[in-house]
Design a protein around this motif. Structure first.
Motif, PDB file in Angstrom:
ATOM      1  N   ILE A  21       0.855  -1.193   0.000  1.00  0.00           N
ATOM      2  CA  ILE A  21       0.000   0.000   0.000  1.00  0.00           C
ATOM      3  C   ILE A  21       0.888   1.240   0.000  1.00  0.00           C
ATOM      4  O   ILE A  21       1.816   1.336   0.807  1.00  0.00           O
ATOM      5  CB  ILE A  21      -0.907   0.045   1.263  1.00  0.00           C
ATOM      6  CG1 ILE A  21      -1.794  -1.194   1.381  1.00  0.00           C
ATOM      7  CG2 ILE A  21      -1.720   1.342   1.312  1.00  0.00           C
ATOM      8  CD1 ILE A  21      -2.851  -1.328   0.329  1.00  0.00           C
ATOM      9  N   TYR A  98      -7.235  -2.067   2.392  1.00  0.00           N
ATOM     10  CA  TYR A  98      -6.526  -2.971   3.301  1.00  0.00           C
ATOM     11  C   TYR A  98      -7.491  -3.377   4.410  1.00  0.00           C
ATOM     12  O   TYR A  98      -8.066  -2.542   5.092  1.00  0.00           O
ATOM     13  CB  TYR A  98      -5.263  -2.323   3.876  1.00  0.00           C
ATOM     14  CG  TYR A  98      -5.404  -0.873   4.270  1.00  0.00           C
ATOM     15  CD1 TYR A  98      -5.852  -0.511   5.538  1.00  0.00           C
ATOM     16  CD2 TYR A  98      -5.089   0.143   3.375  1.00  0.00           C
ATOM     17  CE1 TYR A  98      -5.964   0.811   5.899  1.00  0.00           C
ATOM     18  CE2 TYR A  98      -5.217   1.473   3.721  1.00  0.00           C
ATOM     19  CZ  TYR A  98      -5.645   1.795   4.990  1.00  0.00           C
ATOM     20  OH  TYR A  98      -5.762   3.109   5.348  1.00  0.00           O
ATOM     21  N   ASP A 120     -14.707  12.579   2.898  1.00  0.00           N
ATOM     22  CA  ASP A 120     -13.617  11.778   3.471  1.00  0.00           C
ATOM     23  C   ASP A 120     -12.320  12.358   2.923  1.00  0.00           C
ATOM     24  O   ASP A 120     -12.327  13.095   1.943  1.00  0.00           O
ATOM     25  CB  ASP A 120     -13.762  10.299   3.110  1.00  0.00           C
ATOM     26  CG  ASP A 120     -12.976   9.399   4.068  1.00  0.00           C
ATOM     27  OD1 ASP A 120     -12.293   9.916   4.987  1.00  0.00           O
ATOM     28  OD2 ASP A 120     -13.018   8.168   3.899  1.00  0.00           O
ATOM     29  N   THR A 125     -10.940   2.441  -3.120  1.00  0.00           N
ATOM     30  CA  THR A 125     -11.843   1.498  -3.811  1.00  0.00           C
ATOM     31  C   THR A 125     -13.292   1.972  -3.772  1.00  0.00           C
ATOM     32  O   THR A 125     -14.144   1.437  -4.478  1.00  0.00           O
ATOM     33  CB  THR A 125     -11.794   0.116  -3.140  1.00  0.00           C
ATOM     34  OG1 THR A 125     -12.307   0.230  -1.802  1.00  0.00           O
ATOM     35  CG2 THR A 125     -10.382  -0.434  -3.087  1.00  0.00           C
ATOM     36  N   GLY A 126     -13.588   2.910  -2.902  1.00  0.00           N
ATOM     37  CA  GLY A 126     -14.952   3.420  -2.781  1.00  0.00           C
ATOM     38  C   GLY A 126     -15.792   2.678  -1.753  1.00  0.00           C
ATOM     39  O   GLY A 126     -16.933   3.054  -1.500  1.00  0.00           O
TER      40      GLY A 126
END
Ligand code: AMP
Length: 175
Positions: A21, A98, A120, A125-126
Motif C-alpha cells: 500500500i 486494506y 472523506d 476502492t470506494g
C-alpha cells in the motif's frame, strides 16, 4: 493551483499500514493553516448544491468535515468505526483497500429528505463511501455531493460511486 499545492505537500508512505500500500499522508497539510483555509475555500467554491448537513468518515474525514460544516453553517454528523458511538446506531460492514471494517452512525440524527455532503480525506476502492451512502440512505436522506482531498482514480472508487452521487469533488486526483 490547489491541486499542485496539495500534491506537493501530501507524502507517499510506501508499505503503510501494510506491504504493497502506498499511503497518502495528508497530515503535512494540517501544519499549514493557510493551506487548510484554501482547501475549505476550494471545496465550497466547487460545491454547487445546497446541503443540510455534512457527514464524514472516521478518522481522517474528521480533519476537514467539521471545518466544512462550520463554513456551510450546517450540522456535522460523524460516521464512526464500530463501537465508538454511545447511542443507538445503525451499522454497515465493507471491505477496504486494506482489511475490512464496520462503520456506524447514530440513528435518528439525520432527518428524512435531508441533503448530505459526504466527506472523506481520500477515496480509494470506494468501499467506505458506498457503506456511508448506505447508512445515509437507510435514514431516507440523500447524498447530493461527495468531497475528497484525494482520489486514487486507478482504483475505480470514483467510477463506482458515480451513479450514486450526482456531484463528486476531488481536489487532488491521482491518475
Ligand atoms: P476505500 O474504502 O478503499 O475507498 O478507502 C478509503 C478509506 O481508506 C479512507 O478513509 C482513507 O483514509 C483510507 N485509505 C485507503 N487507501 C488509502 C491510501 N492509499 N492512503 C491513505 N488512506 C487510504
Amino acid at each position: 493551483m490547489i491541486e499542485q499545492k496539495l500534491k506537493n505537500l501530501i507524502r507517499d508512505i510506501p508499505d503503510f499500514p501494510k506491504e504493497g500500500i502506498v499511503f497518502k499522508d495528508i497530515t503535512p497539510l494540517l501544519l499549514d493553516p493557510v493551506v487548510c483555509r484554501e482547501i475549505v475555500d476550494a471545496f465550497i467554491e466547487q460545491l454547487d448544491e445546497e446541503v443540510d448537513v455534512v457527514c464524514a468518515v472516521e478518522s481522517r474525514g474528521f480533519f476537514f468535515g467539521p471545518m466544512l460544516a462550520a463554513r456551510l453553517d450546517v450540522p456535522f454528523i460523524p460516521i464512526r468505526k464500530k463501537g465508538k458511538l454511545p447511542g443507538t446506531t445503525i451499522s454497515y460492514s465493507y471491505d477496504l483497500e486494506y482489511g475490512s471494517a464496520t462503520i456506524e452512525m447514530h440513528n435518528g440524527v439525520l432527518k428524512p429528505g435531508q441533503k448530505v455532503l459526504l466527506h472523506d480525506d481520500l477515496i480509494a476502492t470506494g468501499g467506505t463511501v458506498m457503506a456511508s451512502i448506505e447508512l445515509i440512505k437507510r435514514q431516507r436522506a440523500e447524498v447530493v455531493a461527495a468531497a475528497f482531498l484525494v482520489s486514487l482514480e486507478f482504483l475505480d472508487g470514483v467510477k463506482q460511486i458515480r451513479n450514486q452521487v450526482p456531484h463528486i469533488i476531488s481536489l487532488a486526483p491521482y491518475a
